[in-house]
Design an enzyme around this catalytic site. Sequence first.
Site, PDB file in Angstrom:
ATOM      1  N   TYR A 143       0.819  -1.212   0.000  1.00 55.50           N
ATOM      2  CA  TYR A 143       0.000   0.000   0.000  1.00 55.50           C
ATOM      3  C   TYR A 143       0.855   1.265   0.000  1.00 55.50           C
ATOM      4  O   TYR A 143       0.407   2.318  -0.441  1.00 55.50           O
ATOM      5  CB  TYR A 143      -0.892   0.044   1.254  1.00 55.50           C
ATOM      6  CG  TYR A 143      -2.177  -0.722   1.159  1.00 55.50           C
ATOM      7  CD1 TYR A 143      -2.210  -2.020   0.680  1.00 55.50           C
ATOM      8  CD2 TYR A 143      -3.365  -0.149   1.579  1.00 55.50           C
ATOM      9  CE1 TYR A 143      -3.389  -2.723   0.626  1.00 55.50           C
ATOM     10  CE2 TYR A 143      -4.558  -0.838   1.522  1.00 55.50           C
ATOM     11  CZ  TYR A 143      -4.567  -2.125   1.047  1.00 55.50           C
ATOM     12  OH  TYR A 143      -5.749  -2.822   0.995  1.00 55.50           O
ATOM     13  N   LYS A 193       3.288 -15.375   2.248  1.00 57.69           N
ATOM     14  CA  LYS A 193       3.474 -16.064   0.962  1.00 57.69           C
ATOM     15  C   LYS A 193       4.972 -16.310   0.812  1.00 57.69           C
ATOM     16  O   LYS A 193       5.612 -15.901  -0.162  1.00 57.69           O
ATOM     17  CB  LYS A 193       2.889 -15.186  -0.170  1.00 57.69           C
ATOM     18  CG  LYS A 193       2.831 -15.838  -1.537  1.00 57.69           C
ATOM     19  CD  LYS A 193       1.746 -16.883  -1.686  1.00 57.69           C
ATOM     20  CE  LYS A 193       1.866 -17.575  -3.036  1.00 57.69           C
ATOM     21  NZ  LYS A 193       0.946 -18.726  -3.173  1.00 57.69           N
ATOM     22  N   ASP A 225      -2.858 -18.359   0.369  1.00 57.79           N
ATOM     23  CA  ASP A 225      -3.882 -19.035  -0.445  1.00 57.79           C
ATOM     24  C   ASP A 225      -4.553 -20.148   0.363  1.00 57.79           C
ATOM     25  O   ASP A 225      -5.773 -20.295   0.372  1.00 57.79           O
ATOM     26  CB  ASP A 225      -3.296 -19.550  -1.777  1.00 57.79           C
ATOM     27  CG  ASP A 225      -1.955 -20.258  -1.641  1.00 57.79           C
ATOM     28  OD1 ASP A 225      -1.392 -20.278  -0.523  1.00 57.79           O
ATOM     29  OD2 ASP A 225      -1.457 -20.798  -2.653  1.00 57.79           O
ATOM     30  N   ASP A 249      -6.327  -7.158   4.495  1.00 61.16           N
ATOM     31  CA  ASP A 249      -7.495  -6.497   3.894  1.00 61.16           C
ATOM     32  C   ASP A 249      -8.423  -7.551   3.300  1.00 61.16           C
ATOM     33  O   ASP A 249      -9.633  -7.566   3.548  1.00 61.16           O
ATOM     34  CB  ASP A 249      -7.012  -5.529   2.807  1.00 61.16           C
ATOM     35  CG  ASP A 249      -8.167  -4.832   2.099  1.00 61.16           C
ATOM     36  OD1 ASP A 249      -9.106  -4.402   2.785  1.00 61.16           O
ATOM     37  OD2 ASP A 249      -8.126  -4.736   0.849  1.00 61.16           O
ATOM     38  N   ASP A 253     -12.232  -9.244   5.019  1.00 63.63           N
ATOM     39  CA  ASP A 253     -13.545  -9.221   4.346  1.00 63.63           C
ATOM     40  C   ASP A 253     -14.082 -10.642   4.215  1.00 63.63           C
ATOM     41  O   ASP A 253     -15.272 -10.900   4.418  1.00 63.63           O
ATOM     42  CB  ASP A 253     -13.439  -8.617   2.926  1.00 63.63           C
ATOM     43  CG  ASP A 253     -13.791  -7.132   2.877  1.00 63.63           C
ATOM     44  OD1 ASP A 253     -13.480  -6.418   3.858  1.00 63.63           O
ATOM     45  OD2 ASP A 253     -14.362  -6.670   1.858  1.00 63.63           O
TER      46      ASP A 253
HETATM   47  C1  IPM Z   1     -10.221  -1.221   4.427  1.00 66.25           C
HETATM   48  C2  IPM Z   1     -10.361  -0.611   3.050  1.00 66.25           C
HETATM   49  C3  IPM Z   1      -9.160   0.275   2.754  1.00 66.25           C
HETATM   50  C4  IPM Z   1      -7.935  -0.637   2.730  1.00 66.25           C
HETATM   51  C5  IPM Z   1      -9.215   1.108   1.472  1.00 66.25           C
HETATM   52  C6  IPM Z   1     -10.484   1.869   1.328  1.00 66.25           C
HETATM   53  C7  IPM Z   1      -8.044   2.038   1.387  1.00 66.25           C
HETATM   54  O1  IPM Z   1     -10.563  -1.576   2.095  1.00 66.25           O
HETATM   55  O2  IPM Z   1     -10.106  -0.476   5.411  1.00 66.25           O
HETATM   56  O3  IPM Z   1     -10.297  -2.450   4.542  1.00 66.25           O
HETATM   57  O4  IPM Z   1      -7.673  -1.289   1.711  1.00 66.25           O
HETATM   58  O5  IPM Z   1      -7.255  -0.694   3.741  1.00 66.25           O
HETATM   59 MN    MN Z   2     -10.949  -3.556   2.933  1.00 66.44          MN
END
Ligand code: IPM
Ligand code: MN
Length: 372
Positions: A143, A193, A225, A249, A253
Site C-alpha cells: 500500500y 506467501k 492461499d 485487507d 472481508d
Molecule cells: C479497508 C479498506 C481500505 C484498505 C481502502 C479503502 C483504502 O478496504 O479499510 O479495509 O484497503 O485498507
Molecule cells: Mn478492505
Amino acid sequence: MSTSHKIAVLPGDGIGPEIMEQAVKVLKAFEQKFGASFELTSAPIGGAGIDSDGVPLPEGTLKLAQESDAVLMGSVGDFKYDNLDPKIRPEQGLLQIRKALGLYANLRPVKGYKCLEHVSTLKPEVVTGIDVMVVRELTGGIYFGQPRAREGSGKDEKAFDTLVYSQPEIERIARVGFEMALSRRKQLVSVDKANVLASSQLWRDVVNAVAKDYPQVEVSHMYVDNAAMQLILNPKQFDVILTENMFGDILSDEASMLTGSLGMLPSASLGEKKANGKRNALYEPSHGSAPQFAGQNKVNPVAQILSLALMLEYSFGYKQEAAQIDQAIEQVLNEGYRTFDIMGEGATLVGTAELGDRIAAALLKLPSAVSV
Ligand code: IPM
Ligand code: MN
Ligand code: NAD
C-alpha cells in the site's frame, strides 16, 4: 466521572454519515447510563474532504485528529470520484490519516452472534461460536512501498507497486499479534506467501524470532492461499491471524462472512504507545461506504456501533461498560430486529435508524452492574 474525552468524528461518504448517526446515539445513551462525558467534533474526510477543501484529508481534519483522544470514522469512497486523479481519490484520505497517525496495528475481531448462525452462507455448525482476531499490519507493505508508478503509453505502458517490509515494521506488529494471543486462546497463525515473496520470507523469520519471547503462544505459519481456503473449511481452528497489509485487507472481508455480514465487522487501528501511556487510535467499520445503499436508511449500523465499543474499551478503558453495548446489540438481534443483510426467517426487517434506536434503548435498559 467528570473527565471529558475528545473524539474526532469523521463520518466520510456513502453510508458513513447514516451509520455514524447510530453510533452517536449509542454514545449518548452510554454517557447517560454511565455518567461519562465525551466532546465530539466532526470533520470531513474522503469525498467529503474533496468537496469541502479539494483534498481527501483536509489539514483541519488531520489537526483535529491529532489533538483528539480518539478518532471515530465512518467510511470513504463514492463512484463519483472514480475518475479523479488517483492521488486525490477519497481512499487516499484514509491511507494518509493512517500513516500520519502511525496506526500500524489494525485489529479486526470476527465474533459470531449465536442468533445469526443461520444467516451466514456457511453451515451453522461451521460458524457457531466463531471468535477470530485478525491482526493486520496497516502502514506498510504494498500500500505504501516506493517506487510505484504508472508510466509510458500504448504497448509500452506499465505500472508497478513495491511490496516492502523492514524488520522493525514486522517486529512491532508481530508483538501486537503475540500479546493479543496471550490475552486470548494463545494460538497465533502468521499468514504469508513465503514460498514466493522475499518480503514474506523476512516476515516469517521475524515472527519466529519474536515467538521466542512468547513461549506460551502456539505459533504456526500458513500460506495466504491456503489460509483463504481454511477460513471457509474450518474457521474455528483460528484464534489470532497475524498478517501483512494487503493479505489482511482481503482475509478480513472474507472472515466477515463467518458472522453473516460485512456490516457486522468493526476495527481498531492503533499507533505506538507514547511516553504518557496513550496511543493514537482510529475506529471504523471494516467495510466501505457501500455507495449504492447511501441515504436509504437500509444498511447495518452494527459494525460502526461495535467500532465505538472498541474505542470505549481500548482508548478510554471502559471495558466492562463497552461489553454492555455488545450485550445490547445481541439482545436486539435476539428479539429478531434485523437489517436486510442479516435477515432470517421470522425476523422483523428494520432500517438503519430503527436498529440504532433499539440498540441505544436496550443499552439504557440493561441492569447497570458497573459504573464509572
Ligand atoms: C479497508 C479498506 C481500505 C484498505 C481502502 C479503502 C483504502 O478496504 O479499510 O479495509 O484497503 O485498507
Ligand atoms: Mn478492505
Ligand atoms: P463495501 O464494503 O462498501 O461494500 C461491499 C458490499 O458489502 C456492499 O455491496 C454491501 O452488500 C455490503 N455491505 C457493506 N457494508 C454494509 C453494511 N453496513 N450493511 C449492509 N451491507 C453492507 O465495498 P465496495 O463496494 O468494494 O466499495 C465501495 C466504496 O467503499 C469504494 O469507494 C471503496 O474504495 C470504499 N471502501 C472504503 C473503506 C473504508 O472507508 N474503510 C473500506 C472498503 C471500501
